[in-house]
Design a protein around this motif. Structure first.
Motif, PDB file in Angstrom:
ATOM      1  N   LEU B 194      81.420 -58.440 -33.514  1.00 45.91           N
ATOM      2  CA  LEU B 194      80.158 -58.511 -32.519  1.00 45.91           C
ATOM      3  C   LEU B 194      79.678 -56.794 -33.188  1.00 45.91           C
ATOM      4  N   PHE B 195      80.860 -55.567 -33.188  1.00 41.71           N
ATOM      5  CA  PHE B 195      79.849 -55.108 -33.662  1.00 41.71           C
ATOM      6  C   PHE B 195      79.638 -54.498 -34.718  1.00 41.71           C
ATOM      7  N   LEU B 196      80.309 -55.220 -35.771  1.00 40.29           N
ATOM      8  CA  LEU B 196      79.943 -55.811 -37.138  1.00 40.29           C
ATOM      9  C   LEU B 196      78.242 -56.452 -37.452  1.00 40.29           C
ATOM     10  N   ALA B 197      78.118 -57.094 -36.384  1.00 41.12           N
ATOM     11  CA  ALA B 197      76.945 -57.918 -36.342  1.00 41.12           C
ATOM     12  C   ALA B 197      75.765 -56.857 -35.989  1.00 41.12           C
ATOM     13  N   GLY B 198      76.295 -55.971 -34.736  1.00 43.00           N
ATOM     14  CA  GLY B 198      75.477 -55.013 -34.022  1.00 43.00           C
ATOM     15  C   GLY B 198      74.730 -53.836 -35.049  1.00 43.00           C
ATOM     16  N   LEU B 199      75.623 -53.365 -35.812  1.00 33.38           N
ATOM     17  CA  LEU B 199      75.630 -52.515 -37.105  1.00 33.38           C
ATOM     18  C   LEU B 199      74.829 -52.797 -38.027  1.00 33.38           C
ATOM     19  N   GLN B 200      75.325 -54.674 -38.806  1.00 29.07           N
ATOM     20  CA  GLN B 200      74.001 -54.648 -39.510  1.00 29.07           C
ATOM     21  C   GLN B 200      72.614 -55.397 -39.227  1.00 29.07           C
ATOM     22  N   ASP B 201      72.775 -55.386 -38.166  1.00 34.24           N
ATOM     23  CA  ASP B 201      70.819 -55.491 -37.503  1.00 34.24           C
ATOM     24  C   ASP B 201      70.445 -53.416 -37.481  1.00 34.24           C
ATOM     25  N   ILE B 202      71.449 -52.753 -37.233  1.00 29.07           N
ATOM     26  CA  ILE B 202      70.363 -51.774 -37.342  1.00 29.07           C
ATOM     27  C   ILE B 202      69.403 -50.976 -38.716  1.00 29.07           C
ATOM     28  N   PRO B 203      68.618 -50.964 -38.535  1.00 26.47           N
ATOM     29  CA  PRO B 203      67.726 -50.893 -40.011  1.00 26.47           C
ATOM     30  C   PRO B 203      67.702 -49.478 -40.937  1.00 26.47           C
ATOM     31  N   ALA B 204      67.769 -49.666 -42.041  1.00 27.82           N
ATOM     32  CA  ALA B 204      68.347 -48.343 -43.015  1.00 27.82           C
ATOM     33  C   ALA B 204      67.484 -47.646 -42.894  1.00 27.82           C
ATOM     34  N   GLU B 205      66.375 -48.020 -42.118  1.00 26.01           N
ATOM     35  CA  GLU B 205      65.629 -46.746 -41.958  1.00 26.01           C
ATOM     36  C   GLU B 205      65.176 -45.551 -41.289  1.00 26.01           C
ATOM     37  N   GLN B 206      65.890 -45.956 -40.391  1.00 22.25           N
ATOM     38  CA  GLN B 206      66.462 -44.720 -39.419  1.00 22.25           C
ATOM     39  C   GLN B 206      67.418 -43.865 -39.731  1.00 22.25           C
ATOM     40  N   TYR B 207      68.733 -44.536 -40.568  1.00 22.34           N
ATOM     41  CA  TYR B 207      69.579 -43.252 -41.232  1.00 22.34           C
ATOM     42  C   TYR B 207      69.054 -42.589 -42.583  1.00 22.34           C
ATOM     43  N   GLU B 208      67.624 -43.567 -43.061  1.00 24.86           N
ATOM     44  CA  GLU B 208      67.408 -42.419 -43.760  1.00 24.86           C
ATOM     45  C   GLU B 208      66.550 -41.595 -43.838  1.00 24.86           C
ATOM     46  N   ALA B 209      65.995 -41.817 -42.432  1.00 15.93           N
ATOM     47  CA  ALA B 209      65.155 -40.941 -41.635  1.00 15.93           C
ATOM     48  C   ALA B 209      65.900 -39.371 -41.257  1.00 15.93           C
ATOM     49  N   ALA B 210      66.561 -39.985 -40.375  1.00 17.72           N
ATOM     50  CA  ALA B 210      67.869 -39.515 -39.157  1.00 17.72           C
ATOM     51  C   ALA B 210      68.973 -38.266 -40.722  1.00 17.72           C
ATOM     52  N   ARG B 222      75.677 -40.741 -33.191  1.00 17.86           N
ATOM     53  CA  ARG B 222      74.796 -40.315 -32.081  1.00 17.86           C
ATOM     54  C   ARG B 222      74.144 -40.564 -31.382  1.00 17.86           C
ATOM     55  N   TYR B 223      72.600 -40.600 -32.225  1.00 18.57           N
ATOM     56  CA  TYR B 223      71.428 -40.585 -31.966  1.00 18.57           C
ATOM     57  C   TYR B 223      70.817 -42.374 -33.366  1.00 18.57           C
ATOM     58  N   VAL B 224      71.474 -42.677 -33.853  1.00 18.10           N
ATOM     59  CA  VAL B 224      70.946 -43.996 -33.977  1.00 18.10           C
ATOM     60  C   VAL B 224      71.764 -44.989 -33.489  1.00 18.10           C
ATOM     61  N   THR B 225      73.374 -44.813 -34.305  1.00 21.22           N
ATOM     62  CA  THR B 225      73.920 -46.151 -34.196  1.00 21.22           C
ATOM     63  C   THR B 225      74.505 -45.845 -32.642  1.00 21.22           C
ATOM     64  N   TRP B 226      75.238 -45.268 -31.928  1.00 18.46           N
ATOM     65  CA  TRP B 226      74.853 -45.847 -30.643  1.00 18.46           C
ATOM     66  C   TRP B 226      74.508 -46.253 -29.897  1.00 18.46           C
ATOM     67  N   PRO B 227      72.556 -45.483 -29.758  1.00 17.97           N
ATOM     68  CA  PRO B 227      71.362 -46.498 -29.187  1.00 17.97           C
ATOM     69  C   PRO B 227      71.202 -48.079 -29.168  1.00 17.97           C
ATOM     70  N   HIS B 228      71.573 -48.137 -30.647  1.00 16.91           N
ATOM     71  CA  HIS B 228      71.688 -49.246 -31.303  1.00 16.91           C
ATOM     72  C   HIS B 228      72.648 -50.397 -30.787  1.00 16.91           C
ATOM     73  N   LEU B 229      73.514 -50.142 -30.451  1.00 16.11           N
ATOM     74  CA  LEU B 229      75.250 -50.875 -29.986  1.00 16.11           C
ATOM     75  C   LEU B 229      75.179 -50.770 -28.411  1.00 16.11           C
ATOM     76  N   VAL B 230      74.052 -50.783 -27.934  1.00 12.95           N
ATOM     77  CA  VAL B 230      74.428 -50.560 -26.541  1.00 12.95           C
ATOM     78  C   VAL B 230      74.390 -51.717 -26.290  1.00 12.95           C
ATOM     79  N   PRO B 231      73.551 -52.873 -26.087  1.00  9.56           N
ATOM     80  CA  PRO B 231      73.543 -53.670 -25.766  1.00  9.56           C
ATOM     81  C   PRO B 231      74.695 -54.690 -25.735  1.00  9.56           C
ATOM     82  N   VAL B 232      75.252 -54.471 -27.664  1.00 11.23           N
ATOM     83  CA  VAL B 232      76.567 -55.636 -28.349  1.00 11.23           C
ATOM     84  C   VAL B 232      77.489 -54.712 -27.323  1.00 11.23           C
ATOM     85  N   THR B 233      77.491 -53.084 -26.644  1.00 13.46           N
ATOM     86  CA  THR B 233      79.022 -52.512 -26.249  1.00 13.46           C
ATOM     87  C   THR B 233      78.873 -53.140 -25.252  1.00 13.46           C
TER      88      THR B 233
END
Lengths: 370, 311
Positions: B194-210, B222-233
């Motif tokens: 489930l975590f892997l599926a959640g990680l794959q859903d995070i847009p790559a652009e957000q990491y690039e912007a970061a 802390r500011y990109v991955t974790w907020p996106h994983l809250v529903p999965v978590t």
């Protein structure tokens, strides 16, 4: 094999359903709740079977036994399996199951690994502890009640042991303290393997595996049925002997192994084929069929003729010798007491509790069961 | 005689839209939900209600008689030290399963997500423990932990660490931890997937912007991955917590609650009460108390997570 033979002889088809030993009672309970009990079913310990007997799921066999069937059983077996009047399980007095295996308890010893001389084995527990190598002895936690019942016979008569099991005599006596002291002595003597009693749902198979297959344990406490296990799992390993548990140095009586019934069956009184089922069970207990169990599975039979002429393998001779003077204790430990002894024994060996503390807990469990 | 005004009024009434059933637009959805709702009622709610009823009765599992005993079963449970000790043990399993188990699952998911090669292999390998039967897992780990010939102790000997050999399941200080390790290993695949599926859903652009903003690894997490994983978590946390609290098979096969009562858990106590001691009424009372505690805990966790999501 026997079912096929019976079908050939009588034309009655016997379908064998093997749910396996794990959770057998739970599965049987489910069958009773679903009103789907088999015509014949394996009868295990009295405590587990009592609810079935009370609910009318087993045919009372007393009339048939009185009509000559009892000749197929040694009197000790009939005494062990009959529910007496006023028994604590509240089963109406009578016999509800027929058994073709009698089991005793004792030690299985690989002399070299254990460090004893097979020709001159220890006769007392003190000698045994002195002679055994360090960490060579193992007993499954689930068999500690039987180990302690064996050893209790040094200090109590069968009637006194029975009175404790029924709740008419307390556990907190000197005799029971002396009995449980065995665990302390074994621990302090350093003979218990890994300084702990193996637990888990497969504790005795694990102990048997360490003795028969891995062969890193020199001596185990087990029932005579273990020989059947060895025949199946380690047919080439025959370099071991069996012996009764040595006597206590300060005992008042000759030690006696608990006599327990092994394989047996009850007939479903509400089944569609009561007469056929009864006939099949009676046939199974006849000497010819019991002989098959002796030869194929190394069982100790319940038939007196077979018992007298029993030619047991050398390995089981020591345990079989206990048959002549087994304990006749018809009442079994309640589930609560059994559990308290198992867990208390583990705690004694680990040095977490004293004998007195454990006996208090066992007494509490006995009171809770009553 | 009908007046023209009355006729006109009647016509207007006929032409006016009929008052529609308020749930009409949800009717199809409700119809689809009906089979599942019926099954939940039949196999969850009805048995639960029966268990509550049974908790006020006495039954040996076989007898047709189930006499009413009032609160006697509950009094017995409240005085049962073993049951309350088992509650403490299961809390330890829950803490380990929730924090350590999920941390490992998340760590593995992040590692596999970042891996450039053999991703499929690791995805399969990490998920595989969860597909085995609990009995197989118990027997396998029983042999790993075996004190004299077990693989763990043998391994320690082979690398010169004889002094670290232990009776993993027989020593009261280690037994609970050893069972917990098995439990975490057995269940980590669920959280991992489930975590892997959640990680794959995070847009790559957000990491690039970061990255353009100069964020380092921790800041990205802390500011990109974790907020996106809250529903999965939330869902993984809740299910793993409930799974740990309901641990049964692993304990039964490995230690059966021993040594002593050091690894005893409520589900095993309930099982023993029902199927060994034939006290179904007491077992039902335990189930009601334990089940109620689980529901309460689940509601608290969901409430906390929703509050965190809103904030």
């Amino acid at each position: 094999m026997l079912a096929e033979q019976y079908e050939e002889e009588t034309g009655v088809v016997v379908t064998v359903d093997t749910p396996g030993p794990a959770d057998y009672v739970a599965k049987l309970q489910a069958a009773a709740q679903a009103n789907d009990m088999p015509d014949v079913y394996t009868a295990v310990g009295a405590t587990d079977m009592a609810p079935f007997y009370k609910a009318g799921w087993a045919l009372r066999l007393d009339d048939e036994l009185a009509d000559g069937w009892s000749d197929n059983f040694t009197p000790a077996v009939l005494e062990l399996t009959a529910f007496p009047e006023g028994n604590p399980l509240e089963v109406p007095a009578g016999s509800y199951a027929a058994y073709w295996e009698l089991a005793t308890f004792g030690l299985l010893v690989q002399p070299e690994t254990a460090g004893i001389d097979a020709a001159n084995p220890p006769t007392t527990i003190d000698e045994m502890i002195d002679e055994f190598n360090d960490g060579t002895f193992s007993v499954a936690a689930s068999l500690t009640p039987s180990l302690l019942q064996s050893y209790a016979s040094n200090y109590m008569t069968d009637e006194e042991i029975n009175a404790t099991f029924t709740g008419d005599a307390p556990w907190t006596t000197d005799a029971w303290e002396n009995t449980f002291q065995l665990l302390v002595d074994l621990t302090e003597g350093g003979v218990i393997a890994n300084d702990a009693l193996p637990g888990g749902s497969d504790d005795n198979p694990t102990v048997e595996k360490s003795f028969f297959n891995i062969q890193d344990t020199g001596a185990i406490f087990d029932g005579s049925w273990a020989v059947a296990v060895a025949k199946t799992t380690a047919p080439d390993f025959t370099d071991y002997v069996s012996m009764v548990l040595p006597a206590a140095s300060d005992g008042d009586y000759e030690p006696r192994s608990p006599g327990v019934t092994g394989r047996g069956a009850a007939v479903n009184a509400k089944g569609d084929h009561v007469d056929e089922a009864l006939a099949f069970v009676k046939w199974l207990t006849e000497p010819e069929q019991q002989k098959v169990f002796v030869d194929e599975a190394g069982m100790i039979p319940t038939n007196p003729e077979l018992l007298d002429s029993l030619a047991v393998p050398d390995q089981i001779a020591g345990m079989a010798s206990a048959i002549g003077d087994i304990q006749i204790v018809p009442v079994q430990l309640t589930a609560d007491v059994n559990d308290a002894i198992i867990r208390g024994s583990q705690s004694i060996v680990l040095g977490e509790k004293t004998v007195e503390q454990v006996l208090e807990e066992v007494q509490t469990a006995q009171d809770q069961s009553s | 005689m009908t007046t023209p005004t009355a006729v006109a009024a009647a016509r207007r009434q006929d032409l006016a839209p009929r008052k529609r059933w308020p749930y009409r637009k949800h009717a199809v959805g409700l119809l689809f939900l009906l089979p599942a709702t019926a099954l939940i009622c039949l196999f969850t709610l009805v048995p639960f209600a029966q268990a509550i009823l049974l908790s006020f009765q006495e039954w040996d599992g076989i007898s047709p008689d189930t006499p009413w005993v009032g609160l006697e079963n509950y009094e017995r449970v409240f005085g049962d030290q073993v049951f309350w000790e088992s509650m403490k043990n299961v809390l330890a399993f829950a803490v380990i399963g929730f924090f350590i188990g999920n941390a490992i699952s998340l760590g593995m998911a992040m590692a596999v997500h970042k891996a450039r090669r053999a991703r499929s292999f690791f995805r399969t390998a990490y998920y595989i423990p969860g597909v085995f039967s609990v009995v197989v897992i118990g027997l396998m780990w029983g042999w790993l932990y075996e004190p004299s010939v077990g693989i763990i102790n043998r391994l320690l000997v082979s690398i010169g660490l004889e002094g670290l050999q232990q009776n993993w399941l027989g020593d009261p200080a280690l037994a609970l931890g050893s069972v917990a390790v098995t439990f975490v290993w057995y269940h980590w695949g669920f959280g991992f997937i489930l975590f892997l599926a959640g990680l794959q859903d995070i847009p790559a652009e957000q990491y690039e912007a970061a990255s353009l903003d100069g964020a380092r690894a921790w800041a990205k997490f802390r500011y990109v991955t974790w907020p996106h994983l809250v529903p999965v978590t939330t869902i993984v946390g809740l299910l793993s917590l409930l799974g740990a609290l309901q641990i049964f098979g692993t304990v039964q096969v490995l230690t059966n609650g021993g040594p002593g009562y050091h690894t005893m858990v409520p589900t095993l106590v309930i099982y023993t009460e029902a199927f060994t001691s034939h006290r179904y009424g007491v077992a039902a009372a335990m189930s009601v108390i334990f089940g109620g505690a689980l529901v309460l805990l689940a509601l608290i966790q969901l409430g906390l997570t929703q509050r965190r999501s809103r904030s």
